[in-house]
Design an enzyme around this catalytic site. Structure first.
Site, short mmCIF file in Angstrom:
data_model
loop_
_atom_site.label_atom_id
_atom_site.label_comp_id
_atom_site.label_asym_id
_atom_site.label_seq_id
_atom_site.Cartn_x
_atom_site.Cartn_y
_atom_site.Cartn_z
N ASP A 38 -9.23 3.27 -2.47
CA ASP A 38 -10.17 3.73 -1.44
C ASP A 38 -11.45 4.27 -2.07
O ASP A 38 -11.66 5.49 -2.18
CB ASP A 38 -9.50 4.81 -0.58
CG ASP A 38 -8.28 4.28 0.15
OD1 ASP A 38 -8.21 3.06 0.36
OD2 ASP A 38 -7.39 5.08 0.50
N GLU A 48 2.62 4.80 -4.28
CA GLU A 48 2.55 5.65 -5.49
C GLU A 48 3.85 6.46 -5.78
O GLU A 48 4.06 6.74 -6.96
CB GLU A 48 1.35 6.61 -5.38
CG GLU A 48 0.02 5.95 -5.53
CD GLU A 48 -0.40 5.14 -4.29
OE1 GLU A 48 -1.14 4.16 -4.46
OE2 GLU A 48 0.04 5.50 -3.19
N ASP A 74 0.85 -1.20 0.00
CA ASP A 74 0.00 0.00 0.00
C ASP A 74 0.89 1.25 0.00
O ASP A 74 2.09 1.17 0.24
CB ASP A 74 -0.89 -0.03 1.25
CG ASP A 74 -2.07 0.93 1.14
OD1 ASP A 74 -2.54 1.17 0.02
OD2 ASP A 74 -2.53 1.41 2.19
#
Length: 822
Positions: free
Chosen positions: A488, A416, A413
């Site tokens: 999300d 990015e 997670d």
């Protein structure tokens, strides 16, 4: 002003104006210009132009690579492409005006005055052509290729992009971004796959631009002239793919960028998650309730609260005093544990992971060689450089700690990279496989390389057992290492349907193992929305229920008895369909075809499937068609493409090429089966650790088209299948010969099923069934014939209609060929 003076002024002004125009063409915007030199060497053509250098390579009969840069081309390198050019028969010629390249599949003409490319079919139809006057050009360091937009052209794919299935009229940016609770039209979001498919005039082609800088794709946004693709730095580097069938375009694209390995069987089961389950007693409560309420499940996932103050590779000793005991107890209950892992390493003296990272010098750095620091959950952090082998190898040693205590899955997670402020400086330097690159070039591949490091490290740590790897961010080729979920999302109907389109688009872009947060991550779903989403989740590759912090509980029992019953029915169906689903994943490993399939894959030139009204429909594998509707819909229109279709629940036959209004309820998701489909199923189990009964049920639906299905088994957990330890057989339906053929089994593994029960749907009472085999030892038992049966789940809504006749034959599962004739 007198006339001579006026004339002189006008000439001077016109000269200045023309000079300004020339400057705009050759200064602020620079095109490649005319070709000045051509060198042909086998399958490759090197071209020099007035302002650029180009290299054209025939990769295969159907794939041609184009590289163009303002400077001599650099050494070739890609994080995405793993294929090398195939030896291909290609005829390459040139004259004063053009260079022609012809393969067995297509023809490319490169004009010399100016440099421009046009791709043709062998019979002379234009597949794709550079826009006249624009072609490939630069604005400062940004490079863009412009393609003429064909009449009625559709654009699909481009990976994880919001909006409509058809990208026509829109523009998109690739810059991996942390977008909590993103809008349904927000762009960009988490991952980058710069590959799209164009469809027009009964032709289809693919373009993959392999450039990791921020990139932009325009499919007629703010213009009516061209589609374009370009990047803010680096060279123009794209692969042009042409096939008659769209499925073959996906196959060629995944031949370039790689295909997934077989996933662990347990990862295809139902997964229960929330942000967050803690302490360990809460995890045990969730696990026990799943078992008490007979909700099949295979996994529980822990979010960041399992860590000691969010520090990666640690455990909160108060909440989770004995991780090995936790994973062992879950294993005894048939459940695997997956952990979230973030890249940020807290800058804290005495924290072993941080000190070891400093010692080994594996963090990304500013241009002055100091370690970059950004703030995330633990506070100020350094970040491992996954773009270099040294950083990945260091990650392998750290991640082994989780394998040592029995953790089965890793969830990557925040990769990015996400940091508070979401503005990492441009002058951060990455190893980039020894080449050194700024953040501008490395940003979009960071998530891919983190997933790679996790996969490679965990595969090594698990000693031949398959890891489950999940990621939020990635780049083209991510399917080699990881599954991906859509981040999300919100507990809203439009997000549920957007999630379906995101999975379809990812499938078009070479990624088969995909999922979304079922029920929505932010907010609280209504009972109807939750119920509908759980139904759709049963027909998703990765089936994970997940909700965020400060939301209501979202386990199946949290929404009342009726919602629990419906959710359980569809989870049950999911587990009975595991032989079908597992075989569909095997197909993905062989040809790249996804599990969630946009109708554009098999019905590419049917214009109605691009309509916003029908764009959410999709195929699940090659047998089912799912028609999602919102939780508020009581009636909905389903489009049935060409062919015949069966209602899953009652075998009602529906002819294709028509729209049909249907009643919609929250108890039943509209699901249909394509004619001639072959659907293998097993008995219900509570987890994949439990063995089904010894009979495999193969449902065959009568139809007018030939079809085949590759049924596949292996041990579900190791890589032994790579050495031939598998069981595989092709089951073929021949509509002309009126035969169902079970081909001779392949592989060294014996099937776990002793018997095969064939259930024939849609066959007439006078269809007489005969069984012929090549083995005198095969035992055949006709246990029932023309008997009303429950085709699927005997509970709840998933029943065959009363009085519905299904011919049923049970036979021994011989490894030799078996033929059913009717």
């Amino acid at each position: 002003m007198n006339k001579p003076l006026l004339r002189a002024f006008s000439i001077s002004f016109l000269t200045a104006l023309l000079a300004g125009t020339a400057y705009a063409q050759s200064g602020a915007v620079k095109s490649a210009g005319n070709v000045s030199n051509v060198q042909i060497n086998g399958q490759q053509v090197k071209i020099a132009t007035q302002n650029a250098f180009a290299e054209v390579t025939v990769y295969s009969p159907s794939v041609i690579r184009m590289r163009v840069d303002k400077q001599p081309l650099a050494a070739d390198f890609s994080f995405a492409v793993i294929a090398k050019p195939q030896q291909t028969k290609a005829t390459i010629n040139q004259n004063d005006n053009e260079v022609s390249i012809t393969t067995d599949s297509l023809k490319l003409i490169i004009s010399k005055k100016p440099f421009a490319a046009t791709f043709y079919t062998l019979d002379g139809k234009v597949i794709s052509q550079d826009e006249k006057g624009l072609s490939t050009s630069w604005v400062n360091e940004s490079v863009t290729t412009y393609k003429h937009m064909q009449d009625g052209e559709h654009f699909i794919g481009l990976g994880e992009k919001t909006g409509n299935l058809d990208r026509k009229g829109n523009g998109y940016t690739n810059w991996n971004s942390d977008t909590f609770g993103y809008r349904t039209d927000q762009d960009p979001i988490y991952s980058t796959i710069p590959f799209y498919i164009g469809v027009h005039h009964n032709l289809n082609y693919g373009i993959f631009m392999d450039n990791t800088y921020q990139s932009d794709f325009n499919f007629g946004a703010s213009n009516n002239r061209f589609s374009s693709f370009g990047a803010h730095g680096g060279e123009m580097n794209y692969y042009f793919i042409y096939h008659k069938h769209l499925t073959d375009i996906i196959t060629s694209y995944t031949a370039l960028t790689g295909r997934m390995k077989m996933p662990p069987l347990w990862s295809l089961g139902y997964q229960q998650n929330r942000y967050s389950y803690y302490p360990d007693t809460e995890v045990y409560r969730i696990a026990q309730t799943l078992r008490e309420k007979k909700i099949p499940a295979d996994g529980i996932t822990l979010d960041i609260h399992y860590m000691d103050k969010y520090k990666v590779f640690t455990w909160d000793k108060n909440r989770f005093p004995d991780p090995a005991k936790l994973t062992a107890r879950l294993k005894d209950m048939g459940l695997k544990l997956t952990l979230i892992v973030d890249p940020g390493v807290k800058t804290e003296q005495g924290y072993p992971v941080f000190e070891d990272g400093l010692k080994n010098n594996i963090f990304i750095k500013y241009s002055d060689s100091t370690n970059y620091t950004g703030e995330v959950w633990p506070g100020w952090c350094h970040f491992p450089d996954f773009t270099g082998e040294k950083g990945r190898n260091w990650w392998h040693t750290q991640i082994k700690k989780y394998a040592d205590v029995g953790v089965s899955g890793i969830w990557n997670d925040m990769n990015e990279i996400s940091t508070w402020g979401q503005k990492m400086p441009d002058n951060v330097i990455f190893n980039y496989e020894g080449q050194n690159a700024s953040h501008l070039q490395a940003h979009n591949v960071y998530g891919l390389e983190m997933a790679r490091a996790s996969y490679e490290g965990y595969r090594k740590a698990l000693n031949n057992k398959r890891p489950f790897i999940l990621t939020r961010s990635g780049y083209a080729g991510l399917q080699r290492y990881t599954a991906i979920w859509t981040g999300d999302n919100r507990a809203e109907d439009d997000h549920m349907l957007l999630g379906v389109r995101l999975l379809s688009s990812l499938g078009l872009s070479g990624v088969p193992f995909t999922g979304m947060d079922i029920g929505g991550f932010t907010g609280n779903p209504t009972v109807a929305l939750y119920t509908r989403w759980m139904q759709i989740g049963a027909f998703s590759p990765y089936f994970r229920n997940h909700t965020g912090v400060n939301t209501k509980s979202a386990e199946p029992w949290a929404f009342g008895e009726e919602a629990l019953e419906v959710a359980r029915n569809y989870i049950n169906l999911r587990y009975r369909l595991l032989p079908y689903l597992y075989s569909s994943f095997y197909e993905a490993t062989q040809n790249g075809h996804p599990v969630v399939r946009s109708l554009a894959i098999n019905y590419t030139h049917d214009q109605r499937i691009y309509s916003a009204q029908f764009q959410n429909q999709y195929e699940f594998g090659n047998g089912f068609m799912i028609a999602p509707f919102t939780s508020a819909d009581t009636y909905g229109t389903v489009y049935f493409p060409e062919g015949n279709w069966y209602d899953l629940y009652n075998d009602a036959l529906i002819t294709g090429k028509q729209e049909k209004m249907m009643r919609v309820t929250t108890q039943k998701l509209p699901v249909f089966v394509k004619e001639s489909s072959i659907i293998p199923m097993q008995s219900l189990v509570q987890s994949t650790a439990e063995k089904p009964t010894d009979t495999l049920t193969v449902h065959v639906y009568k139809g007018n088209r030939n079809n085949s299905f590759v049924y596949y088994e292996d041990d579900g957990e190791s890589y032994n299948y790579e050495n031939g330890t598998f069981y595989k057989r092709t089951i073929a339906y021949d509509a002309v010969k009126k035969q169902i053929v079970f081909a001779k089994a392949e592989g060294s593994l014996s099937s776990k099923f002793k018997y095969i029960k064939v259930q024939l749907h849609g066959f007439a009472d006078n269809d007489k069934i005969a069984l012929n085999t090549k083995s005198a030892n095969t035992k055949t038992e006709f246990v029932s014939f023309l008997t009303p049966v429950s085709s699927f789940d005997p509970q709840g809504v998933i029943n065959a209609a009363e009085g519905h006749n299904v011919k049923t034959i049970t036979m021994s599962n011989s490894s030799n060929q078996m033929v059913l004739s009717y």
